[in-house]
Design a protein around this motif. Structure first.
Motif, mmCIF file in Angstrom:
data_model
loop_
_atom_site.group_PDB
_atom_site.id
_atom_site.type_symbol
_atom_site.label_atom_id
_atom_site.label_comp_id
_atom_site.label_asym_id
_atom_site.label_seq_id
_atom_site.Cartn_x
_atom_site.Cartn_y
_atom_site.Cartn_z
ATOM 1 N N GLU B 28 -23.400 -22.836 -29.912
ATOM 2 C CA GLU B 28 -23.607 -21.565 -30.592
ATOM 3 C C GLU B 28 -22.255 -20.882 -30.839
ATOM 4 O O GLU B 28 -21.499 -20.628 -29.900
ATOM 5 N N ALA B 29 -21.968 -20.607 -32.112
ATOM 6 C CA ALA B 29 -20.663 -20.039 -32.460
ATOM 7 C C ALA B 29 -20.641 -18.542 -32.157
ATOM 8 O O ALA B 29 -21.648 -17.861 -32.290
ATOM 9 N N PRO B 30 -19.482 -18.021 -31.724
ATOM 10 C CA PRO B 30 -19.367 -16.575 -31.550
ATOM 11 C C PRO B 30 -19.432 -15.896 -32.922
ATOM 12 O O PRO B 30 -19.215 -16.549 -33.940
ATOM 13 N N PRO B 31 -19.730 -14.589 -32.970
ATOM 14 C CA PRO B 31 -19.811 -13.911 -34.263
ATOM 15 C C PRO B 31 -18.478 -14.018 -35.009
ATOM 16 O O PRO B 31 -17.413 -13.894 -34.412
ATOM 17 N N ASP B 32 -18.549 -14.261 -36.313
ATOM 18 C CA ASP B 32 -17.339 -14.226 -37.141
ATOM 19 C C ASP B 32 -17.086 -12.764 -37.543
ATOM 20 O O ASP B 32 -17.779 -11.858 -37.081
ATOM 21 N N ALA B 33 -16.086 -12.544 -38.403
ATOM 22 C CA ALA B 33 -15.721 -11.166 -38.769
ATOM 23 C C ALA B 33 -16.908 -10.438 -39.397
ATOM 24 O O ALA B 33 -17.159 -9.266 -39.109
ATOM 25 N N PHE B 34 -17.653 -11.160 -40.243
ATOM 26 C CA PHE B 34 -18.823 -10.548 -40.878
ATOM 27 C C PHE B 34 -19.857 -10.140 -39.815
ATOM 28 O O PHE B 34 -20.365 -9.012 -39.821
ATOM 29 N N GLY B 35 -20.138 -11.053 -38.882
ATOM 30 C CA GLY B 35 -21.112 -10.783 -37.828
ATOM 31 C C GLY B 35 -20.714 -9.577 -36.987
ATOM 32 O O GLY B 35 -21.544 -8.745 -36.618
ATOM 33 N N LYS B 36 -19.419 -9.472 -36.671
ATOM 34 C CA LYS B 36 -18.931 -8.340 -35.861
ATOM 35 C C LYS B 36 -19.112 -7.023 -36.611
ATOM 36 O O LYS B 36 -19.444 -6.001 -36.011
ATOM 37 N N LYS B 37 -18.884 -7.059 -37.927
ATOM 38 C CA LYS B 37 -19.069 -5.836 -38.722
ATOM 39 C C LYS B 37 -20.532 -5.416 -38.732
ATOM 40 O O LYS B 37 -20.860 -4.230 -38.592
ATOM 41 N N VAL B 38 -21.426 -6.402 -38.895
ATOM 42 C CA VAL B 38 -22.856 -6.093 -38.926
ATOM 43 C C VAL B 38 -23.293 -5.517 -37.576
ATOM 44 O O VAL B 38 -24.040 -4.541 -37.508
ATOM 45 N N ASP B 39 -22.794 -6.114 -36.490
ATOM 46 C CA ASP B 39 -23.159 -5.624 -35.165
ATOM 47 C C ASP B 39 -22.605 -4.223 -34.933
ATOM 48 O O ASP B 39 -23.266 -3.365 -34.330
ATOM 49 N N ALA B 40 -21.391 -3.985 -35.413
ATOM 50 C CA ALA B 40 -20.801 -2.644 -35.285
ATOM 51 C C ALA B 40 -21.659 -1.621 -36.039
ATOM 52 O O ALA B 40 -21.913 -0.513 -35.545
ATOM 53 N N LEU B 41 -22.118 -1.995 -37.231
ATOM 54 C CA LEU B 41 -22.978 -1.119 -38.031
ATOM 55 C C LEU B 41 -24.275 -0.821 -37.284
ATOM 56 O O LEU B 41 -24.723 0.328 -37.205
ATOM 57 N N TYR B 68 -35.678 -16.299 -45.371
ATOM 58 C CA TYR B 68 -35.319 -16.365 -43.954
ATOM 59 C C TYR B 68 -34.405 -17.557 -43.684
ATOM 60 O O TYR B 68 -33.378 -17.445 -43.029
ATOM 61 N N PHE B 69 -34.775 -18.718 -44.237
ATOM 62 C CA PHE B 69 -33.980 -19.920 -43.977
ATOM 63 C C PHE B 69 -32.720 -19.988 -44.829
ATOM 64 O O PHE B 69 -31.796 -20.724 -44.514
ATOM 65 N N ALA B 70 -32.688 -19.221 -45.917
ATOM 66 C CA ALA B 70 -31.490 -19.218 -46.763
ATOM 67 C C ALA B 70 -30.417 -18.303 -46.180
ATOM 68 O O ALA B 70 -29.234 -18.448 -46.493
ATOM 69 N N LEU B 71 -30.812 -17.366 -45.336
ATOM 70 C CA LEU B 71 -29.869 -16.394 -44.777
ATOM 71 C C LEU B 71 -29.314 -16.867 -43.445
ATOM 72 O O LEU B 71 -30.001 -17.542 -42.678
ATOM 73 N N GLY B 72 -28.095 -16.471 -43.151
ATOM 74 C CA GLY B 72 -27.507 -16.722 -41.845
ATOM 75 C C GLY B 72 -28.010 -15.686 -40.838
ATOM 76 O O GLY B 72 -28.681 -14.707 -41.201
ATOM 77 N N TYR B 73 -27.649 -15.890 -39.573
ATOM 78 C CA TYR B 73 -28.149 -15.028 -38.492
ATOM 79 C C TYR B 73 -27.842 -13.545 -38.752
ATOM 80 O O TYR B 73 -28.740 -12.698 -38.744
ATOM 81 N N TYR B 74 -26.564 -13.235 -38.987
ATOM 82 C CA TYR B 74 -26.203 -11.830 -39.175
ATOM 83 C C TYR B 74 -26.571 -11.324 -40.566
ATOM 84 O O TYR B 74 -26.711 -10.116 -40.778
ATOM 85 N N GLU B 75 -26.741 -12.257 -41.508
ATOM 86 C CA GLU B 75 -27.257 -11.852 -42.819
ATOM 87 C C GLU B 75 -28.692 -11.345 -42.686
ATOM 88 O O GLU B 75 -29.084 -10.407 -43.369
ATOM 89 N N ARG B 76 -29.469 -11.949 -41.791
ATOM 90 C CA ARG B 76 -30.836 -11.459 -41.535
ATOM 91 C C ARG B 76 -30.780 -10.052 -40.939
ATOM 92 O O ARG B 76 -31.571 -9.193 -41.291
ATOM 93 N N TRP B 77 -29.839 -9.849 -40.013
ATOM 94 C CA TRP B 77 -29.669 -8.507 -39.437
ATOM 95 C C TRP B 77 -29.402 -7.489 -40.544
ATOM 96 O O TRP B 77 -30.027 -6.430 -40.588
ATOM 97 N N LEU B 78 -28.455 -7.847 -41.423
ATOM 98 C CA LEU B 78 -28.049 -6.896 -42.457
ATOM 99 C C LEU B 78 -29.207 -6.623 -43.419
ATOM 100 O O LEU B 78 -29.419 -5.490 -43.853
ATOM 101 N N ARG B 79 -29.960 -7.680 -43.733
ATOM 102 C CA ARG B 79 -31.137 -7.539 -44.606
ATOM 103 C C ARG B 79 -32.131 -6.564 -43.979
ATOM 104 O O ARG B 79 -32.688 -5.696 -44.641
ATOM 105 N N SER B 80 -32.347 -6.699 -42.654
ATOM 106 C CA SER B 80 -33.283 -5.828 -41.937
ATOM 107 C C SER B 80 -32.751 -4.392 -41.877
ATOM 108 O O SER B 80 -33.490 -3.437 -42.114
ATOM 109 N N ILE B 81 -31.469 -4.241 -41.565
ATOM 110 C CA ILE B 81 -30.863 -2.906 -41.483
ATOM 111 C C ILE B 81 -31.000 -2.194 -42.826
ATOM 112 O O ILE B 81 -31.394 -1.017 -42.897
ATOM 113 N N THR B 82 -30.706 -2.917 -43.908
ATOM 114 C CA THR B 82 -30.793 -2.331 -45.241
ATOM 115 C C THR B 82 -32.228 -1.882 -45.543
ATOM 116 O O THR B 82 -32.451 -0.756 -46.001
#
Lengths: 97, 97
Positions: B28-41, B68-82
């Motif tokens: 399991e990869a650690p969050p990349d820069a995009f993932g960290k931004k989404v988590d910060a948001l 769901y399957f086309a999106l990455g893990y943090y992309e799903r987060w961002l989709r939900s947040i939006t």
């Protein structure tokens, strides 16, 4: 106490055959494969805020959570007799079997 | 499983044959820069009492399967947040790309 567990260890319970996909916008956290199935209460685990309310940011009264044990083969169409599946289920998603 | 049951939402995948016997991913990869931004948001919005993780989870679980399957893990987060911010009227749908 109104929040005392209503099911004791050993009680036979059925998981309500309730589906978000059928009912509309709601948030039921029982896995689909145990809905409508009968299992045995193993133990109450304490009371926790109702995730069905938390998911919509509503006031969330605490509900008793249980470990409920199911026979695995009829649920997943696999496994050997004696194999089991244990799931955490909230009290309001259970009814007496 | 009886045929009259609705098809469960995509996150509810226990016992579904097409997911049988897939290896567990240990790298399991650690969050990349995009993932960290989404988590910060997400953390910022939680601090401002604008959303909770329970609401985030409901939003993720309501993403249609194809997406769901086309999106990455943090992309799903961002989709939900939006979707949550639009649902609450905090963000107007019109300003979204």
């Amino acid at each position: 106490m109104s929040d005392a567990p209503i099911f004791a260890p050993g009680a036979q319970v059925r998981v309500k055959d309730d589906w978000p996909e059928r009912r509309g916008p709601c948030h039921i956290r029982t896995p689909h494969y145990i809905r409508g199935r009968t299992g045995t209460v193993v133990r109450p685990l304490g009371a926790f805020a109702n995730p069905e309310d938390l998911a919509f940011a509503r006031p969330a009264p605490k509900r008793t959570l249980y470990h409920v044990l199911f026979e695995q083969p009829p649920i997943w169409n696999e496994g050997k007799p004696g194999d089991t599946v244990m799931v955490e289920v909230f009290e309001h998603w259970l009814e007496r079997a | 499983m009886p045929d009259d049951r609705p098809i469960p939402a995509i996150h509810d995948m226990g016992g579904i044959a097409r997911f049988h016997c897939t290896p567990v991913e240990h790298d399991e990869a650690p969050p990349d820069a995009f993932g960290k931004k989404v988590d910060a948001l997400r953390q910022l919005l939680a601090q401002k009492k604008l959303m909770t993780v329970d609401e985030l989870r409901r939003g993720i679980e309501s993403i249609p399967e194809a997406e769901y399957f086309a999106l990455g893990y943090y992309e799903r987060w961002l989709r939900s947040i939006t979707a949550l911010m639009v649902e609450k009227g905090i963000v107007e749908k019109d300003i979204l790309p």
